[in-house]
Enzyme design. Sequence first.
Site, PDB file in Angstrom:
ATOM      1  N   HIS A 245      46.988 130.877  37.097  1.00  0.00           N
ATOM      2  CA  HIS A 245      46.404 130.752  38.195  1.00  0.00           C
ATOM      3  C   HIS A 245      47.730 129.491  37.773  1.00  0.00           C
ATOM      4  O   HIS A 245      48.020 128.717  36.850  1.00  0.00           O
ATOM      5  CB  HIS A 245      44.832 129.589  38.820  1.00  0.00           C
TER       6      HIS A 245
HETATM    7  C1  T46 Z   1      44.269 124.902  33.516  1.00  0.00           C
HETATM    8  C2  T46 Z   1      43.453 125.177  32.747  1.00  0.00           C
HETATM    9  C3  T46 Z   1      44.084 124.553  31.619  1.00  0.00           C
HETATM   10  C4  T46 Z   1      35.043 121.682  37.786  1.00  0.00           C
HETATM   11  O1  T46 Z   1      34.244 121.815  37.829  1.00  0.00           O
HETATM   12  N1  T46 Z   1      35.441 120.895  37.614  1.00  0.00           N
HETATM   13  C5  T46 Z   1      36.700 120.577  36.747  1.00  0.00           C
HETATM   14  O2  T46 Z   1      37.493 119.793  36.610  1.00  0.00           O
HETATM   15  C6  T46 Z   1      38.009 121.760  36.066  1.00  0.00           C
HETATM   16  C7  T46 Z   1      39.203 121.723  35.413  1.00  0.00           C
HETATM   17  C8  T46 Z   1      36.864 123.419  36.229  1.00  0.00           C
HETATM   18  N2  T46 Z   1      35.387 123.517  37.246  1.00  0.00           N
HETATM   19  C9  T46 Z   1      34.994 124.307  37.780  1.00  0.00           C
HETATM   20  C10 T46 Z   1      35.674 125.176  38.561  1.00  0.00           C
HETATM   21  C11 T46 Z   1      34.824 126.788  37.871  1.00  0.00           C
HETATM   22  O3  T46 Z   1      34.137 126.768  38.889  1.00  0.00           O
HETATM   23  O4  T46 Z   1      34.529 124.607  36.090  1.00  0.00           O
HETATM   24  C12 T46 Z   1      34.767 126.309  36.310  1.00  0.00           C
HETATM   25  C13 T46 Z   1      35.715 126.735  35.253  1.00  0.00           C
HETATM   26  O5  T46 Z   1      36.915 126.629  35.553  1.00  0.00           O
HETATM   27  P1  T46 Z   1      38.391 127.654  35.716  1.00  0.00           P
HETATM   28  O6  T46 Z   1      37.907 128.945  35.844  1.00  0.00           O
HETATM   29  O7  T46 Z   1      39.642 126.816  36.183  1.00  0.00           O
HETATM   30  O8  T46 Z   1      39.271 126.503  33.733  1.00  0.00           O
HETATM   31  P2  T46 Z   1      39.924 127.398  33.219  1.00  0.00           P
HETATM   32  O9  T46 Z   1      39.487 127.099  32.026  1.00  0.00           O
HETATM   33  O10 T46 Z   1      40.414 128.692  33.558  1.00  0.00           O
HETATM   34  O11 T46 Z   1      41.706 126.944  33.902  1.00  0.00           O
HETATM   35  C14 T46 Z   1      40.925 125.391  33.666  1.00  0.00           C
HETATM   36  C15 T46 Z   1      41.207 124.162  34.812  1.00  0.00           C
HETATM   37  O12 T46 Z   1      40.921 124.499  36.143  1.00  0.00           O
HETATM   38  C16 T46 Z   1      42.700 124.894  35.050  1.00  0.00           C
HETATM   39  O13 T46 Z   1      43.861 123.784  36.118  1.00  0.00           O
HETATM   40  O14 T46 Z   1      45.080 124.595  34.162  1.00  0.00           O
HETATM   41  O15 T46 Z   1      42.066 124.702  32.394  1.00  0.00           O
END
Ligand code: T46
Length: 139
Positions: free
Chosen positions: A56
């Site tokens: 993303h």
């Molecule tokens: C990025 C990379 C490096 C939250 O509730 N609060 C938070 O602060 C974050 C980061 C995520 N979440 C929830 C949202 C999703 O339900 O945690 C779940 C997993 O998040 P996501 O799929 O976005 O995780 P990554 O590791 O793919 O991405 C994250 C960050 O979202 C993103 O900004 O740059 O780490």
Amino acid sequence: MTLKNSTVDAVSIVEIPKIKDTRGNLSVIENDVIPFDIKRVYYLYDVPSDAYRGGHAHKELYQFLIPLSGSFDVIIKDGKNIKSVTLNKPNKGLMIVPGIWRELENFSSGAVCLVLASEVYDEDDYIRDYDQFKLLKSR
Ligand code: T46
């Protein structure tokens, strides 16, 4: 830096000052190391080696990624150019500006990715569809 005008060249490795003595190393991040006030801190850990995170871009968020332990690769894209960066030193982080697609992969065993973020969590700041990302960048 805006969603539209940022390129992968604006993403940079930033060295974090290291204080070294016989007891080991201490690294410290103050306002002169990163160009934003930290509003949120989170970390990725226990990531399987075949897992893929990210996939993303953000509209306004700045993030600073630090490999506290182990290593992983970050693939960055601006819609035209692609770069791959391996993070494997706890005193070298990656500053990611808005409007950059990121994918994290190839996590080593025990890798920990600490993320310092310029804003609190806001799902509306995410662009999770790559075609939509490319369209927004090309307008
Ligand atoms: C990025 C990379 C490096 C939250 O509730 N609060 C938070 O602060 C974050 C980061 C995520 N979440 C929830 C949202 C999703 O339900 O945690 C779940 C997993 O998040 P996501 O799929 O976005 O995780 P990554 O590791 O793919 O991405 C994250 C960050 O979202 C993103 O900004 O740059 O780490």
